[in-house]
Design a protein around this motif. Structure first.
Motif, PDB file in Angstrom:
ATOM      1  N   ASP A  10      15.721 -12.134  -3.297  1.00 29.63           N
ATOM      2  CA  ASP A  10      15.788 -13.399  -2.553  1.00 29.63           C
ATOM      3  C   ASP A  10      15.083 -13.273  -1.196  1.00 29.63           C
ATOM      4  OD1 ASP A  10      17.210 -14.572  -4.581  1.00 29.63           O
ATOM      5  OD2 ASP A  10      19.168 -14.418  -3.597  1.00 29.63           O
ATOM      6  N   ALA A  11      15.261 -12.114  -0.531  1.00 29.85           N
ATOM      7  CA  ALA A  11      14.604 -11.908   0.765  1.00 29.85           C
ATOM      8  C   ALA A  11      13.088 -11.799   0.608  1.00 29.85           C
ATOM      9  CB  ALA A  11      15.161 -10.659   1.448  1.00 29.85           C
ATOM     10  N   LEU A  12      12.646 -11.200  -0.488  1.00 33.42           N
ATOM     11  CA  LEU A  12      11.204 -11.161  -0.759  1.00 33.42           C
ATOM     12  C   LEU A  12      10.658 -12.575  -0.950  1.00 33.42           C
ATOM     13  CD1 LEU A  12      10.882  -8.128  -3.213  1.00 33.42           C
ATOM     14  CD2 LEU A  12       9.841  -8.308  -0.930  1.00 33.42           C
ATOM     15  N   ARG A  13      11.408 -13.408  -1.654  1.00 29.57           N
ATOM     16  CA  ARG A  13      10.967 -14.801  -1.863  1.00 29.57           C
ATOM     17  C   ARG A  13      10.884 -15.556  -0.544  1.00 29.57           C
ATOM     18  NH1 ARG A  13       7.709 -17.667  -4.034  1.00 29.57           N
ATOM     19  NH2 ARG A  13       8.293 -16.876  -6.109  1.00 29.57           N
ATOM     20  N   SER A  14      11.947 -15.494   0.269  1.00 30.91           N
ATOM     21  CA  SER A  14      11.915 -16.245   1.528  1.00 30.91           C
ATOM     22  C   SER A  14      10.837 -15.699   2.460  1.00 30.91           C
ATOM     23  CB  SER A  14      13.289 -16.208   2.204  1.00 30.91           C
ATOM     24  OG  SER A  14      13.673 -14.897   2.549  1.00 30.91           O
ATOM     25  N   GLY A  15      10.646 -14.385   2.452  1.00 27.60           N
ATOM     26  CA  GLY A  15       9.597 -13.803   3.282  1.00 27.60           C
ATOM     27  C   GLY A  15       8.216 -14.223   2.834  1.00 27.60           C
ATOM     28  N   GLN A  44      -7.057  -8.005   7.456  1.00 28.19           N
ATOM     29  CA  GLN A  44      -6.856  -6.662   6.919  1.00 28.19           C
ATOM     30  C   GLN A  44      -5.383  -6.399   6.613  1.00 28.19           C
ATOM     31  OE1 GLN A  44      -9.119  -4.963  10.239  1.00 28.19           O
ATOM     32  NE2 GLN A  44     -10.368  -3.841   8.750  1.00 28.19           N
ATOM     33  N   VAL A  45      -4.489  -6.961   7.415  1.00 31.55           N
ATOM     34  CA  VAL A  45      -3.065  -6.867   7.091  1.00 31.55           C
ATOM     35  C   VAL A  45      -2.786  -7.602   5.781  1.00 31.55           C
ATOM     36  CG1 VAL A  45      -0.714  -7.400   7.827  1.00 31.55           C
ATOM     37  CG2 VAL A  45      -2.404  -6.667   9.514  1.00 31.55           C
ATOM     38  N   LEU A  46      -3.360  -8.782   5.631  1.00 30.78           N
ATOM     39  CA  LEU A  46      -3.173  -9.541   4.391  1.00 30.78           C
ATOM     40  C   LEU A  46      -3.778  -8.800   3.198  1.00 30.78           C
ATOM     41  CD1 LEU A  46      -3.914 -13.136   5.711  1.00 30.78           C
ATOM     42  CD2 LEU A  46      -1.667 -12.085   5.281  1.00 30.78           C
ATOM     43  N   SER A  47      -4.889  -8.103   3.427  1.00 33.98           N
ATOM     44  CA  SER A  47      -5.488  -7.283   2.381  1.00 33.98           C
ATOM     45  C   SER A  47      -4.529  -6.177   1.961  1.00 33.98           C
ATOM     46  CB  SER A  47      -6.795  -6.673   2.886  1.00 33.98           C
ATOM     47  OG  SER A  47      -7.316  -5.729   1.974  1.00 33.98           O
ATOM     48  N   HIS A  48      -3.888  -5.540   2.940  1.00 32.88           N
ATOM     49  CA  HIS A  48      -2.937  -4.472   2.628  1.00 32.88           C
ATOM     50  C   HIS A  48      -1.756  -5.019   1.836  1.00 32.88           C
ATOM     51  CE1 HIS A  48      -0.841  -0.665   3.180  1.00 32.88           C
ATOM     52  NE2 HIS A  48       0.231  -1.356   3.546  1.00 32.88           N
ATOM     53  N   LEU A  49      -1.244  -6.187   2.244  1.00 35.49           N
ATOM     54  CA  LEU A  49      -0.133  -6.791   1.521  1.00 35.49           C
ATOM     55  C   LEU A  49      -0.553  -7.238   0.121  1.00 35.49           C
ATOM     56  CD1 LEU A  49       1.623  -8.875   4.320  1.00 35.49           C
ATOM     57  CD2 LEU A  49       2.537  -6.873   3.125  1.00 35.49           C
ATOM     58  N   GLY A  50      -1.760  -7.769   0.002  1.00 31.06           N
ATOM     59  CA  GLY A  50      -2.229  -8.216  -1.306  1.00 31.06           C
ATOM     60  C   GLY A  50      -2.475  -7.068  -2.263  1.00 31.06           C
ATOM     61  N   SER A  51      -3.152  -6.027  -1.784  1.00 31.78           N
ATOM     62  CA  SER A  51      -3.399  -4.867  -2.648  1.00 31.78           C
ATOM     63  C   SER A  51      -2.083  -4.174  -2.995  1.00 31.78           C
ATOM     64  CB  SER A  51      -4.361  -3.892  -1.967  1.00 31.78           C
ATOM     65  OG  SER A  51      -3.852  -3.417  -0.737  1.00 31.78           O
ATOM     66  N   GLY A  52      -1.167  -4.124  -2.024  1.00 31.54           N
ATOM     67  CA  GLY A  52       0.146  -3.545  -2.307  1.00 31.54           C
ATOM     68  C   GLY A  52       0.902  -4.327  -3.361  1.00 31.54           C
ATOM     69  N   SER A  53       0.745  -5.650  -3.340  1.00 28.91           N
ATOM     70  CA  SER A  53       1.372  -6.478  -4.370  1.00 28.91           C
ATOM     71  C   SER A  53       0.844  -6.111  -5.753  1.00 28.91           C
ATOM     72  CB  SER A  53       1.102  -7.962  -4.097  1.00 28.91           C
ATOM     73  OG  SER A  53       1.705  -8.384  -2.906  1.00 28.91           O
ATOM     74  N   ARG A 136       9.526  -2.366  -1.004  1.00 28.21           N
ATOM     75  CA  ARG A 136       8.531  -3.429  -0.857  1.00 28.21           C
ATOM     76  C   ARG A 136       8.928  -4.386   0.269  1.00 28.21           C
ATOM     77  NH1 ARG A 136       3.422  -5.175  -0.652  1.00 28.21           N
ATOM     78  NH2 ARG A 136       3.305  -7.422  -0.989  1.00 28.21           N
ATOM     79  N   LEU A 137      10.217  -4.692   0.374  1.00 26.47           N
ATOM     80  CA  LEU A 137      10.676  -5.589   1.429  1.00 26.47           C
ATOM     81  C   LEU A 137      10.399  -4.996   2.801  1.00 26.47           C
ATOM     82  CD1 LEU A 137      12.163  -8.194   2.260  1.00 26.47           C
ATOM     83  CD2 LEU A 137      14.305  -6.886   2.115  1.00 26.47           C
ATOM     84  N   SER A 138      10.602  -3.707   2.959  1.00 25.56           N
ATOM     85  CA  SER A 138      10.329  -3.060   4.240  1.00 25.56           C
ATOM     86  C   SER A 138       8.856  -3.204   4.599  1.00 25.56           C
ATOM     87  CB  SER A 138      10.717  -1.582   4.178  1.00 25.56           C
ATOM     88  OG  SER A 138      10.435  -0.942   5.399  1.00 25.56           O
ATOM     89  N   GLU A 139       7.986  -2.898   3.656  1.00 23.45           N
ATOM     90  CA  GLU A 139       6.548  -3.028   3.893  1.00 23.45           C
ATOM     91  C   GLU A 139       6.184  -4.476   4.212  1.00 23.45           C
ATOM     92  OE1 GLU A 139       2.564  -1.501   1.635  1.00 23.45           O
ATOM     93  OE2 GLU A 139       4.006  -2.594   0.391  1.00 23.45           O
ATOM     94  N   PHE A 140       6.724  -5.403   3.432  1.00 22.93           N
ATOM     95  CA  PHE A 140       6.365  -6.809   3.608  1.00 22.93           C
ATOM     96  C   PHE A 140       6.865  -7.343   4.942  1.00 22.93           C
ATOM     97  CE2 PHE A 140       6.444 -11.333   3.165  1.00 22.93           C
ATOM     98  CZ  PHE A 140       5.307 -11.620   2.411  1.00 22.93           C
ATOM     99  N   ALA A 141       8.106  -7.040   5.293  1.00 24.91           N
ATOM    100  CA  ALA A 141       8.683  -7.580   6.523  1.00 24.91           C
ATOM    101  C   ALA A 141       7.928  -7.092   7.750  1.00 24.91           C
ATOM    102  CB  ALA A 141      10.151  -7.203   6.618  1.00 24.91           C
ATOM    103  N   HIS A 142       7.607  -5.801   7.791  1.00 19.05           N
ATOM    104  CA  HIS A 142       6.937  -5.269   8.978  1.00 19.05           C
ATOM    105  C   HIS A 142       5.485  -5.734   9.073  1.00 19.05           C
ATOM    106  CE1 HIS A 142      10.414  -2.431   8.937  1.00 19.05           C
ATOM    107  NE2 HIS A 142      10.319  -2.653  10.223  1.00 19.05           N
ATOM    108  N   HIS A 143       4.810  -5.828   7.953  1.00 19.83           N
ATOM    109  CA  HIS A 143       3.430  -6.316   8.013  1.00 19.83           C
ATOM    110  C   HIS A 143       3.381  -7.831   8.222  1.00 19.83           C
ATOM    111  CE1 HIS A 143       1.436  -2.568   7.548  1.00 19.83           C
ATOM    112  NE2 HIS A 143       1.982  -2.309   6.362  1.00 19.83           N
TER     113      HIS A 143
END
Length: 264
Positions: A10-15, A44-53, A136-143
């Motif tokens: 749920d936190a991943l969805r809201s984030g 580049q942050v969005l690239s990191h989040l996208g590739s990580g996804s 994944r939530l940790s990575e997503f929240a901080h980025h």
């Protein structure tokens, strides 16, 4: 553990929804602004989040299908493709890739959320869904903070993520904390957080570790929980430190703690 998996998904969805709304409103010049990550612009942050996804989704699918997890060559190919994108392509790609990962987590039924073990290349054994989604939530929240702070110097971590990550930070703190940054000095701290309220200890010895609250600490750090999390990941510059952060000590300073947690 299913409840924690549910809360994390749920936190991943809201984030995702929050960051996606911000990204859709960005102008082309916004994507090349400096981000909260020292060496990256917003795209580049969005690239990191996208590739990580993409990589996280491939690991999840492999675990669901009982096949081998993607290897390092797969990851390198994904990173290279995202590195070659334009800033606008990175933003669009992030929206698609992040949505795909979150939707796949949401599609897992209760039994799967409880029983599945996910193979992650950087860990020696498979982990449950709650742990995999939590990393994944940790990575997503901080980025996500790295993106938001480019437009709002007072940006904070999402409350839904903060509550969950506060219980998780101990898993990695001995990797991300650098005890030798104090030049041989050692110390014990009481950490008191707000929103939510917690109290625990931080030992700065041969290694950095979370411990029980010490009876006679060398320092007492009081801070919003989201800033404590940002401290441990190097997102702690004075200009992004709220007034509510205080350190009471004769031997340690906030700058000492910033050196212990240089970020990654």
């Amino acid at each position: 553990m299913t409840d924690r998996a549910d809360q994390t998904i749920d936190a991943l969805r809201s984030g995702h929804d929050h960051l996606a709304a911000l990204v859709r409103g960005l102008a082309p010049e916004d994507l090349t602004r400096p981000s909260g990550a020292a060496e990256w612009d917003v795209s580049q942050v969005l690239s990191h989040l996208g590739s990580g996804s993409e990589i996280n989704l491939a690991n999840l699918e492999a675990s669901l299908n009982g096949t081998a997890a993607p290897d390092g060559d797969f990851n390198k190919a994904v990173w290279a493709r995202w590195d070659a994108m334009s800033p606008a392509e990175r933003a669009e790609g992030f929206l698609t890739a992040s949505e795909a990962l979150v939707s796949r987590y949401e599609s897992l039924d209760a039994q799967t959320r409880q029983d599945l073990r996910v193979k992650l290349g950087f860990l020696p054994v498979p982990v449950d869904v709650a742990t995999a989604a939590g990393l994944r939530l940790s990575e997503f929240a901080h980025h996500s903070w790295d993106v938001e702070v480019a437009f709002d110097p007072a940006a904070a971590l999402a409350p839904a993520a903060t509550d969950l990550l506060l219980d998780q930070v101990g898993l990695l703190i001995h990797f991300i904390g650098k005890a030798d940054a104090l030049g041989g000095r050692r110390g014990s701290l009481t950490i008191r957080t707000t929103s939510p309220e917690r109290s625990f200890g931080l030992d700065l010895g041969e290694k950095v570790a979370l411990v029980d609250e010490p009876a006679q600490p060398d320092a007492v750090l009081s801070a919003p929980a989201e800033w404590w999390l940002r401290l441990t990941t190097g997102r702690h510059a004075p200009e992004h430190t709220p007034d509510g952060v205080t350190l009471t000590s004769q031997t340690l300073t906030l700058d000492d703690l910033r050196r212990v947690f240089p970020g990654f």
